[in-house]
Design a protein around this motif. Structure first.
Motif, PDB file in Angstrom:
ATOM      1  N   TYR A   1       2.430 -13.946  12.623  1.00 43.69           N
ATOM      2  CA  TYR A   1       1.317 -13.412  11.836  1.00 43.69           C
ATOM      3  C   TYR A   1       1.718 -12.081  11.198  1.00 43.69           C
ATOM      4  CZ  TYR A   1      -1.344 -16.859  14.483  1.00 43.69           C
ATOM      5  OH  TYR A   1      -1.800 -18.036  15.030  1.00 43.69           O
ATOM      6  N   PRO A   2       1.257 -11.806   9.974  1.00 47.08           N
ATOM      7  CA  PRO A   2       1.540 -10.510   9.362  1.00 47.08           C
ATOM      8  C   PRO A   2       0.786  -9.405  10.109  1.00 47.08           C
ATOM      9  CG  PRO A   2       0.791 -12.121   7.729  1.00 47.08           C
ATOM     10  CD  PRO A   2       0.497 -12.693   9.081  1.00 47.08           C
ATOM     11  N   ARG A   3       1.487  -8.333  10.397  1.00 42.92           N
ATOM     12  CA  ARG A   3       0.848  -7.153  11.004  1.00 42.92           C
ATOM     13  C   ARG A   3       1.104  -5.949  10.101  1.00 42.92           C
ATOM     14  NH1 ARG A   3       2.664  -3.690  16.403  1.00 42.92           N
ATOM     15  NH2 ARG A   3       1.171  -1.979  16.092  1.00 42.92           N
ATOM     16  N   VAL A   4       0.029  -5.399   9.555  1.00 42.69           N
ATOM     17  CA  VAL A   4       0.127  -4.199   8.730  1.00 42.69           C
ATOM     18  C   VAL A   4      -0.235  -3.008   9.611  1.00 42.69           C
ATOM     19  CG1 VAL A   4      -0.723  -2.982   6.695  1.00 42.69           C
ATOM     20  CG2 VAL A   4      -0.478  -5.484   6.647  1.00 42.69           C
ATOM     21  N   ASP A   5       0.713  -2.099   9.765  1.00 40.06           N
ATOM     22  CA  ASP A   5       0.534  -0.988  10.698  1.00 40.06           C
ATOM     23  C   ASP A   5       0.677   0.354   9.989  1.00 40.06           C
ATOM     24  OD1 ASP A   5       0.444   0.195  13.467  1.00 40.06           O
ATOM     25  OD2 ASP A   5       2.425   0.896  12.848  1.00 40.06           O
ATOM     26  N   GLU A   6      -0.199   1.283  10.353  1.00 39.07           N
ATOM     27  CA  GLU A   6      -0.116   2.659   9.855  1.00 39.07           C
ATOM     28  C   GLU A   6       0.090   3.605  11.037  1.00 39.07           C
ATOM     29  OE1 GLU A   6      -2.701   3.727   6.174  1.00 39.07           O
ATOM     30  OE2 GLU A   6      -3.928   2.370   7.401  1.00 39.07           O
ATOM     31  N   GLU A   7       1.037   4.517  10.883  1.00 39.13           N
ATOM     32  CA  GLU A   7       1.306   5.516  11.912  1.00 39.13           C
ATOM     33  C   GLU A   7       1.106   6.900  11.316  1.00 39.13           C
ATOM     34  OE1 GLU A   7       1.824   4.963  15.070  1.00 39.13           O
ATOM     35  OE2 GLU A   7       1.806   2.780  14.833  1.00 39.13           O
ATOM     36  N   PHE A   8       0.364   7.762  12.039  1.00 40.25           N
ATOM     37  CA  PHE A   8      -0.013   9.070  11.516  1.00 40.25           C
ATOM     38  C   PHE A   8       0.655  10.235  12.233  1.00 40.25           C
ATOM     39  CE2 PHE A   8      -3.462   6.090  10.687  1.00 40.25           C
ATOM     40  CZ  PHE A   8      -3.667   6.273   9.321  1.00 40.25           C
ATOM     41  N   LEU A   9       1.082  10.032  13.470  1.00 46.22           N
ATOM     42  CA  LEU A   9       1.749  11.094  14.203  1.00 46.22           C
ATOM     43  C   LEU A   9       3.195  11.197  13.715  1.00 46.22           C
ATOM     44  CD1 LEU A   9       0.404  10.480  17.834  1.00 46.22           C
ATOM     45  CD2 LEU A   9      -0.351  12.190  16.176  1.00 46.22           C
ATOM     46  N   GLY A  10       3.615  12.416  13.377  1.00 53.16           N
ATOM     47  CA  GLY A  10       4.921  12.566  12.751  1.00 53.16           C
ATOM     48  C   GLY A  10       4.803  12.195  11.291  1.00 53.16           C
TER      49      GLY A  10
ATOM     50  N   TYR B   1       4.065  10.164   8.143  1.00 54.47           N
ATOM     51  CA  TYR B   1       3.230   8.973   7.927  1.00 54.47           C
ATOM     52  C   TYR B   1       4.112   7.814   7.473  1.00 54.47           C
ATOM     53  CZ  TYR B   1       0.050   5.699   5.667  1.00 54.47           C
ATOM     54  OH  TYR B   1      -0.632   4.557   5.287  1.00 54.47           O
ATOM     55  N   LYS B   2       3.834   6.650   8.007  1.00 58.65           N
ATOM     56  CA  LYS B   2       4.540   5.457   7.542  1.00 58.65           C
ATOM     57  C   LYS B   2       3.637   4.241   7.668  1.00 58.65           C
ATOM     58  CE  LYS B   2       6.937   4.266  11.878  1.00 58.65           C
ATOM     59  NZ  LYS B   2       8.248   3.962  12.482  1.00 58.65           N
ATOM     60  N   LYS B   3       3.874   3.301   6.773  1.00 51.97           N
ATOM     61  CA  LYS B   3       3.116   2.054   6.765  1.00 51.97           C
ATOM     62  C   LYS B   3       4.121   0.913   6.717  1.00 51.97           C
ATOM     63  CE  LYS B   3      -0.781  -0.198   4.390  1.00 51.97           C
ATOM     64  NZ  LYS B   3      -1.721  -0.088   3.242  1.00 51.97           N
ATOM     65  N   THR B   4       3.993  -0.019   7.639  1.00 52.07           N
ATOM     66  CA  THR B   4       4.963  -1.110   7.734  1.00 52.07           C
ATOM     67  C   THR B   4       4.271  -2.456   7.806  1.00 52.07           C
ATOM     68  OG1 THR B   4       5.020  -0.918  10.158  1.00 52.07           O
ATOM     69  CG2 THR B   4       6.679   0.323   8.917  1.00 52.07           C
TER      70      THR B   4
ATOM     71  N   VAL C   1       5.335   0.519   1.385  1.00 49.33           N
ATOM     72  CA  VAL C   1       5.327  -0.223   2.650  1.00 49.33           C
ATOM     73  C   VAL C   1       6.731  -0.783   2.899  1.00 49.33           C
ATOM     74  CG1 VAL C   1       4.387  -2.197   3.903  1.00 49.33           C
ATOM     75  CG2 VAL C   1       2.895  -0.833   2.441  1.00 49.33           C
ATOM     76  N   SER C   2       7.240  -0.602   4.096  1.00 45.68           N
ATOM     77  CA  SER C   2       8.564  -1.111   4.449  1.00 45.68           C
ATOM     78  C   SER C   2       8.436  -2.144   5.562  1.00 45.68           C
ATOM     79  CB  SER C   2       9.478   0.030   4.906  1.00 45.68           C
ATOM     80  OG  SER C   2       8.927   0.696   6.033  1.00 45.68           O
ATOM     81  N   PHE C   3       9.489  -2.930   5.742  1.00 42.52           N
ATOM     82  CA  PHE C   3       9.448  -3.928   6.817  1.00 42.52           C
ATOM     83  C   PHE C   3       9.641  -3.232   8.148  1.00 42.52           C
ATOM     84  CE2 PHE C   3      11.395  -7.129   9.644  1.00 42.52           C
ATOM     85  CZ  PHE C   3      10.345  -8.040   9.644  1.00 42.52           C
ATOM     86  N   GLY C   4       8.875  -3.688   9.140  1.00 44.96           N
ATOM     87  CA  GLY C   4       8.957  -3.099  10.468  1.00 44.96           C
ATOM     88  C   GLY C   4       9.845  -3.899  11.394  1.00 44.96           C
TER      89      GLY C   4
ATOM     90  N   THR D   1      12.767 -11.724   7.356  1.00 46.10           N
ATOM     91  CA  THR D   1      12.063 -10.498   7.012  1.00 46.10           C
ATOM     92  C   THR D   1      11.251 -10.740   5.744  1.00 46.10           C
ATOM     93  OG1 THR D   1      12.364  -8.152   6.464  1.00 46.10           O
ATOM     94  CG2 THR D   1      14.031  -9.670   5.664  1.00 46.10           C
ATOM     95  N   TYR D   2      10.339  -9.852   5.426  1.00 46.89           N
ATOM     96  CA  TYR D   2       9.568  -9.999   4.191  1.00 46.89           C
ATOM     97  C   TYR D   2      10.455  -9.705   2.989  1.00 46.89           C
ATOM     98  CZ  TYR D   2       4.852 -11.066   5.679  1.00 46.89           C
ATOM     99  OH  TYR D   2       3.745 -11.720   6.158  1.00 46.89           O
ATOM    100  N   ALA D   3      10.420 -10.600   2.007  1.00 46.71           N
ATOM    101  CA  ALA D   3      11.207 -10.401   0.793  1.00 46.71           C
ATOM    102  C   ALA D   3      10.645  -9.275  -0.057  1.00 46.71           C
ATOM    103  CB  ALA D   3      11.260 -11.703  -0.019  1.00 46.71           C
ATOM    104  N   ASN D   4       9.325  -9.095  -0.022  1.00 42.95           N
ATOM    105  CA  ASN D   4       8.682  -8.087  -0.859  1.00 42.95           C
ATOM    106  C   ASN D   4       7.598  -7.355  -0.067  1.00 42.95           C
ATOM    107  OD1 ASN D   4       7.789  -6.564  -3.048  1.00 42.95           O
ATOM    108  ND2 ASN D   4       6.422  -8.186  -3.783  1.00 42.95           N
ATOM    109  N   PRO D   5       7.978  -6.386   0.775  1.00 42.11           N
ATOM    110  CA  PRO D   5       6.978  -5.664   1.583  1.00 42.11           C
ATOM    111  C   PRO D   5       5.936  -4.933   0.743  1.00 42.11           C
ATOM    112  CG  PRO D   5       9.210  -5.246   2.393  1.00 42.11           C
ATOM    113  CD  PRO D   5       9.345  -5.956   1.079  1.00 42.11           C
TER     114      PRO D   5
END
Length: 257
Positions: A163-172, A174-177, A126-129, A115-119
């Motif tokens: 590969y790193p994937r930075v994802d944003e979710e807006f429904l419900g 909001y979270k960024k992982t 930003v949290s790990f997904g 997992t990422y040591a420092n998201p």
């Protein structure tokens, strides 16, 4: 006096017969070991290994979907933290095959990964997904993730690109992982009945980040939008990035250097 002795013996008998079975693990010192080694890239760290043991002696009653009772093997999980080998990037855990104890526990499977040591390097809050996980089954039982996975003979060596994937979710809410996008499922699954060594080397391509953003309005035809490292934007209904496209972008970039 004789009556008192009989009562005491009866109480003792009930007490002994009513003792709960000892379900504890107690691996013998000379138990066969399976060594699990993870080569950890910079920016990542190992996750705690979840090790599952099963017993055919200490069973319990479960119920089918129709409510019919049936007996299942007992099981219990222990968590093990892999140990760094000197100053290297190798982390290792040795798993006892024979779990011992009165239940005669046997090693069934292990779930581990990176997992990422420092998201937060990808932004505030930003949290790990997901991604970067492996499940290895050492018997014929299904893993906690379902199924037994790809069957391999002998020892198991895994080397995969991520590969790193930075994802944003807006429904419900909001979270960024930040996730590890690889080939196949979130967890790679294998069955290795004869393995004594399990080696996992995730290769992280940090310079090739894929960004994704979920729809802001729930509507037919609104898909997650993926922005790839070459600048291309795709929204084709995929749940995750196109791994082969990521591979092609990286290989093309590396060949042009």
């Amino acid at each position: 006096m004789n009556w008192a002795i009989l009562v005491a013996l009866a109480v003792l008998t009930v007490s002994v017969s009513g003792c709960a079975p000892d379900y504890s693990l107690s691996p013998p010192a000379d138990s066969e070991k399976i060594t699990v080694t993870v080569k950890v890239p910079k920016e990542l760290e190992t996750e705690t290994m979840q090790v599952m043991y099963r017993s055919t002696l200490c069973t319990f009653t479960d119920h089918s979907a129709s409510g019919k009772p049936y007996e299942r093997d007992g099981y219990q999980r222990i968590d093990i933290q892999p140990v760094r080998q000197g100053q290297s990037d190798l982390y290792e855990a040795r798993l006892a095959v024979n779990g011992g104890g009165s239940c005669q526990w046997r090693l069934s499977n292990v779930t581990f990964g990176v997992t990422y040591a420092n998201p937060s390097q990808f932004g505030e809050n930003v949290s790990f997904g997901t991604g970067g996980g492996v499940v290895v089954v050492f018997d014929n039982n299904n893993s906690p993730r379902g199924g037994t996975g790809i069957k391999v003979d002998g020892d198991l060596a895994i080397k995969k690109d991520y590969y790193p994937r930075v994802d944003e979710e807006f429904l419900g809410p909001y979270k960024k992982t930040i996730s590890l996008a690889g080939e196949g499922s979130i967890y790679l699954s294998y069955q290795a009945l004869q393995a004594q060594q399990v080696y996992f080397e995730p290769v992280l391509h940090s310079d090739f980040v894929v960004y994704s953003a979920g729809p802001k309005v729930k509507k037919k035809g609104n898909y997650t939008v993926f922005t790839y490292p070459d600048g291309s934007v795709v929204a084709d209904g995929r749940g995750g990035p196109d791994f082969q496209k990521m591979q092609s972008i990286r290989l093309a970039a590396e060949s042009n250097k």
